[in-house]
Design an enzyme around this catalytic site. Structure first.
Site, PDB file in Angstrom:
ATOM      1  N   CYS A   1      39.236  32.125  44.867  1.00 13.95           N
ATOM      2  CA  CYS A   1      38.638  31.175  45.808  1.00 13.95           C
ATOM      3  C   CYS A   1      39.046  31.492  47.249  1.00 13.95           C
ATOM      4  O   CYS A   1      40.120  32.012  47.513  1.00 13.95           O
ATOM      5  CB  CYS A   1      39.100  29.768  45.485  1.00 13.95           C
TER       6      CYS A   1
ATOM      7  N   ARG B   1      36.771  39.053  47.617  1.00 14.80           N
ATOM      8  CA  ARG B   1      37.810  38.551  46.714  1.00 14.80           C
ATOM      9  C   ARG B   1      37.235  38.103  45.385  1.00 14.80           C
ATOM     10  O   ARG B   1      37.974  37.849  44.444  1.00 14.80           O
ATOM     11  CB  ARG B   1      38.539  37.363  47.365  1.00 14.80           C
TER      12      ARG B   1
ATOM     13  N   TRP C   1      35.915  30.624  42.505  1.00 17.14           N
ATOM     14  CA  TRP C   1      36.022  31.469  41.327  1.00 17.14           C
ATOM     15  C   TRP C   1      36.498  30.545  40.222  1.00 17.14           C
ATOM     16  O   TRP C   1      37.608  30.023  40.273  1.00 17.14           O
ATOM     17  CB  TRP C   1      37.028  32.589  41.592  1.00 17.14           C
TER      18      TRP C   1
ATOM     19  N   ASN D   1      42.058  25.494  47.115  1.00 21.71           N
ATOM     20  CA  ASN D   1      42.413  26.708  46.365  1.00 21.71           C
ATOM     21  C   ASN D   1      43.655  26.406  45.546  1.00 21.71           C
ATOM     22  O   ASN D   1      44.581  25.782  46.060  1.00 21.71           O
ATOM     23  CB  ASN D   1      42.761  27.861  47.310  1.00 21.71           C
ATOM     24  N   GLY D   2      43.693  26.881  44.327  1.00 20.22           N
ATOM     25  CA  GLY D   2      44.867  26.666  43.491  1.00 20.22           C
ATOM     26  C   GLY D   2      44.509  25.832  42.278  1.00 20.22           C
ATOM     27  O   GLY D   2      43.337  25.768  41.877  1.00 20.22           O
TER      28      GLY D   2
ATOM     29  N   GLU E   1      45.957  52.983  33.450  1.00 21.43           N
ATOM     30  CA  GLU E   1      45.184  52.709  34.662  1.00 21.43           C
ATOM     31  C   GLU E   1      43.739  53.222  34.521  1.00 21.43           C
ATOM     32  O   GLU E   1      42.784  52.551  34.909  1.00 21.43           O
ATOM     33  CB  GLU E   1      45.899  53.343  35.880  1.00 21.43           C
TER      34      GLU E   1
ATOM     35  N   LYS F   1      40.482  50.787  34.718  1.00 24.33           N
ATOM     36  CA  LYS F   1      39.363  51.008  35.653  1.00 24.33           C
ATOM     37  C   LYS F   1      38.042  51.012  34.901  1.00 24.33           C
ATOM     38  O   LYS F   1      37.064  50.398  35.330  1.00 24.33           O
ATOM     39  CB  LYS F   1      39.499  52.342  36.405  1.00 24.33           C
TER      40      LYS F   1
ATOM     41  N   GLU G   1      37.072  47.484  33.636  1.00 22.12           N
ATOM     42  CA  GLU G   1      36.729  46.541  34.702  1.00 22.12           C
ATOM     43  C   GLU G   1      35.310  46.702  35.198  1.00 22.12           C
ATOM     44  O   GLU G   1      34.625  45.725  35.454  1.00 22.12           O
ATOM     45  CB  GLU G   1      37.647  46.760  35.913  1.00 22.12           C
TER      46      GLU G   1
ATOM     47  N   HIS H   1      50.472  56.373  14.845  1.00 24.96           N
ATOM     48  CA  HIS H   1      51.082  55.188  14.235  1.00 24.96           C
ATOM     49  C   HIS H   1      50.083  54.051  14.058  1.00 24.96           C
ATOM     50  O   HIS H   1      50.471  52.890  14.009  1.00 24.96           O
ATOM     51  CB  HIS H   1      52.294  54.742  15.054  1.00 24.96           C
TER      52      HIS H   1
ATOM     53  N   LYS I   1      39.397  39.451  43.318  1.00 23.32           N
ATOM     54  CA  LYS I   1      40.255  40.442  43.975  1.00 23.32           C
ATOM     55  C   LYS I   1      41.709  39.990  43.998  1.00 23.32           C
ATOM     56  O   LYS I   1      42.610  40.778  43.815  1.00 23.32           O
ATOM     57  CB  LYS I   1      39.746  40.676  45.402  1.00 23.32           C
TER      58      LYS I   1
HETATM   59  C1  F6R Z   1      42.701  46.159  38.817  1.00 25.36           C
HETATM   60  C2  F6R Z   1      43.192  45.157  39.734  1.00 25.36           C
HETATM   61  C3  F6R Z   1      44.110  44.097  39.203  1.00 25.36           C
HETATM   62  C4  F6R Z   1      45.278  43.892  40.184  1.00 25.36           C
HETATM   63  C5  F6R Z   1      46.130  42.710  39.737  1.00 25.36           C
HETATM   64  C6  F6R Z   1      47.331  42.511  40.625  1.00 25.36           C
HETATM   65  O1  F6R Z   1      41.823  47.020  39.447  1.00 25.36           O
HETATM   66  O2  F6R Z   1      42.876  45.147  40.879  1.00 25.36           O
HETATM   67  O3  F6R Z   1      44.577  44.414  37.938  1.00 25.36           O
HETATM   68  O4  F6R Z   1      46.027  45.061  40.252  1.00 25.36           O
HETATM   69  O5  F6R Z   1      45.357  41.544  39.740  1.00 25.36           O
HETATM   70  O6  F6R Z   1      46.963  42.295  41.933  1.00 25.36           O
HETATM   71  P1  F6R Z   1      47.958  42.506  43.122  1.00 25.36           P
HETATM   72  O7  F6R Z   1      48.305  43.930  43.192  1.00 25.36           O
HETATM   73  O8  F6R Z   1      47.209  42.033  44.343  1.00 25.36           O
HETATM   74  O9  F6R Z   1      49.171  41.656  42.843  1.00 25.36           O
END
Ligand code: F6R
Length: 600
Positions: free
Chosen positions: A2, A27, A75, A99-100, A476, A480, A483, A499, A595
């Site tokens: 949000c 975001r 969001w 927000n929150g 990672e 990616k 996502e 395993h 984000k």
């Molecule tokens: C993946 C991604 C998320 C963030 C996670 C932590 O592409 O962006 O997995 O890495 O939400 O976010 P930060 O780094 O902002 O604490």
């Protein structure tokens, strides 16, 4: 996640609010709304989906002489993404954006319902505005009503509230989620936002509110409820990320990595040593263990670093997912250095983990991309990653800069503890200087990933496998892909496949094998051979030809596994992006994702 904006002033209120929300768009959100006030009349506009929908509504029915307003991108957390659940939320005569999470909203809702308040949404937020009106109806004093409201709320909340009962004011409060108050550049102008971006160019003087600080703003006065605030200046240069000709922010950010990684080494990578002006080398004195806490991609950077801290700095290191750490009653001892890693500096779970460590008296350090974020303001020490604004929801350049910072930190500690030979240190420093080159993307490799992507749009799943630091890299790579392509992918330590997961192997199982020449090549090779023998489709990424691969991505030969790491990182990022593009997905704003995850 949000976003909040607010405005009091003589410029066109709806435009300022909508422009502000656009800056927060990256975001992630699923609905948006604004409430604008003129004299004692409040108009409200809400729309599902992209901001353009809200803009259309505002264009057709808003006037242009509002005196103040509040806006929000939502969001969904409590309640589905619907127009009714979108903010601002209405009582009888007041509106709120938030927000929150209000943790005690159920009790409050019951209490207020029994007093006759009618609720129309499924959100936790709606209780705030009803609580306010409940108090105002009793006290006939907006300030007291707002303060009483705050005192009843539990959880995390940044709030802006407007009311016909006091139509020249915006009531604000910050607890847990970020909120900034700004003095506008024009006369008699006040702005609010949940992050810097909407304010740049409109204001130069701001208060980054601390938890527990709130107040009341009108055109010519900002009253704070306590003294725990200070004004600071906002950068004037617009560092708004534009796409610069790239198709997506994610693509631009993948390409930027070579440059931002250089930026992140400037002044830190010296001829014969690593220097961090922002920390004292004594930070490692008396430390027997490093504990890293983070979420998502930042967790993967942490996991990578754990190999480097043990290998180079000879210090025990363990890594935890912040949301797990918070509730496990962790044993924290003062000989532990607690490091949190976060792109945004606002991730709720990581922030709470940091606060727990601080409370337990540990030395704390944050590796972060956003200065003035909640984490940088909480930790004892900060190292900034200098990646610049990351707009793509899928994190890319944050990861590479985090990894480089943590690698440099491992060397910094190694030197401070005198556990690294000059020869090894020199080799590491030399290798660090080569990283920007490894992150340069040739047309050839990008073309290759574009072509290859068309063969990986189906199947029943992907396994990304690697060993040592290539295991977190595999995690990672899989994250990616998940996502932005919505295909099922898992990262796995290559040696673990036999395993259990190897049972899944068949031609429709895609294995992406990370096969560095400089680290455990023979081990990973035999793991991949086991999968090939079960007919899994293998895409190998390696500098060495591998005949069992169905597809092969050749990276440059180097003399250090970390250079192979960064070359492979590029390959994995491009691979996911090209698959996502072929599947017609929104690369920069994937479904269901935000984000910055400021709720737990
Ligand atoms: C993946 C991604 C998320 C963030 C996670 C932590 O592409 O962006 O997995 O890495 O939400 O976010 P930060 O780094 O902002 O604490």
């Amino acid at each position: 996640m949000c976003g909040i904006v607010g405005y009091i002033g003589k410029q066109e209120t709806t435009k300022i609010l909508l422009d502000g929300l656009k800056e927060l768009e990256y975001r992630g959100y699923d609905s948006a709304g604004i409430a604008v006030l003129k004299k004692d009349k409040i108009d409200v506009f809400k729309a599902l989906g992209k901001l353009i929908n809200l803009e259309e509504k505002v264009k057709t029915s808003a006037s242009n002489d509002y005196e103040l307003g509040i806006g929000h991108t939502r969001w969904a957390t409590h309640g589905k993404p619907t127009e009714l659940n979108a903010h601002p939320h209405l009582g009888e005569y007041s509106y709120v954006v938030h927000n929150g999470i209000i943790e005690n909203y159920k009790e409050l809702k019951e209490e207020l319902s029994s007093k006759g308040h009618k609720f129309v949404s499924q959100t936790d937020t709606e209780v705030i505005v009803h609580l306010f009106e409940n108090f105002y109806n009793q006290l006939n004093d907006t300030k007291k009503a707002f303060q009483n409201t705050i005192s009843r709320l539990e959880g995390a909340f940044s709030i802006l509230l407007i009311t016909k009962a006091d139509p020249t004011k915006i009531f604000f409060f910050k607890h847990g989620s970020p909120l900034i108050v700004a003095q506008g550049n024009e006369k008699e102008e006040v702005l609010f936002s949940s992050s810097d971006a909407p304010l740049i160019g409109l204001a130069s003087s701001v208060v980054y509110l601390e938890d527990g600080v709130g107040g009341i703003a009108s055109a010519n006065e900002i009253e704070f409820f306590n003294d725990n605030y200070s004004w600071s200046s906002l950068p004037t240069s617009k560092q708004f990320a534009q796409k610069d000709g790239y198709r997506f922010f994610m693509e631009k950010e993948i390409y930027e990595q070579s440059t931002v990684v250089s930026d992140c080494m400037i002044g830190r990578l010296k001829d014969n040593e690593i220097l961090f002006d922002e920390i004292e080398s004594s930070i490692i004195d008396g430390i027997n263990e490093i504990k890293i806490c983070a979420c998502g991609t930042s967790y993967h950077a942490g996991l990578t670093a754990s190999y480097l801290f043990e290998r180079l700095s000879k210090v025990k290191c363990n890594v935890e997912i912040a949301s797990e750490f918070r509730y496990k009653d962790p044993l924290l001892t003062k000989d532990t250095l607690f490091i949190v890693i976060s792109q945004s500096g606002e991730t709720a779970d990581t922030l709470e983990a940091l606060k727990m460590a601080k409370k337990a008296g540990l030395k704390t350090l944050v590796v972060c991309n956003v200065d003035n974020s909640s984490m940088t303001r909480t930790a004892d020490a900060t190292i900034l990653t200098r990646a610049g604004i990351e707009k793509g929801v899928a994190s890319t350049k944050a990861f590479s800069t985090q990894t480089v910072v943590l690698w440099m930190l491992a060397l910094y500690f190694a030197k401070a503890k005198n556990v690294i030979s000059d020869e090894v240190l020199q080799k590491e420093l030399h290798t660090l200087r080569e990283v920007p080159k490894s992150l340069c993307i040739s047309d050839k490799i990008h073309e290759k990933m574009k072509r290859l992507s068309k063969r990986y749009l189906h199947g029943h799943g992907f396994f990304f496998i690697g060993r040592d630091v290539f295991f977190p890299l595999a995690l990672e790579g899989a994250l990616k892909l998940k996502e932005i392509s919505y295909l099922h992918a898992e990262g796995y330590p290559a040696g673990e496949m036999k395993h259990g997961p190897i049972a899944l192997a068949d031609p429709e199982l895609f294995t992406i094998a990370l096969m560095p020449q400089n680290l455990l090549y023979d081990k990973i090779k035999s793991n991949v051979e086991e999968l090939s023998a079960r007919d899994s489709t293998i895409c190998a990424i390696s500098p060495l030809d591998f005949e069992l691969a169905d597809d092969f991505v050749k990276i440059n030969k180097t003399d250090h596994y970390m250079l192979e790491f960064f070359e492979m990182l590029i390959v994995l990022q491009l691979f996911s992006m090209e698959i996502s593009i072929r599947l017609g997905n929104d690369v920069d704003m994937p479904r269901n994702l935000a984000k910055s995850v400021t709720v737990e």
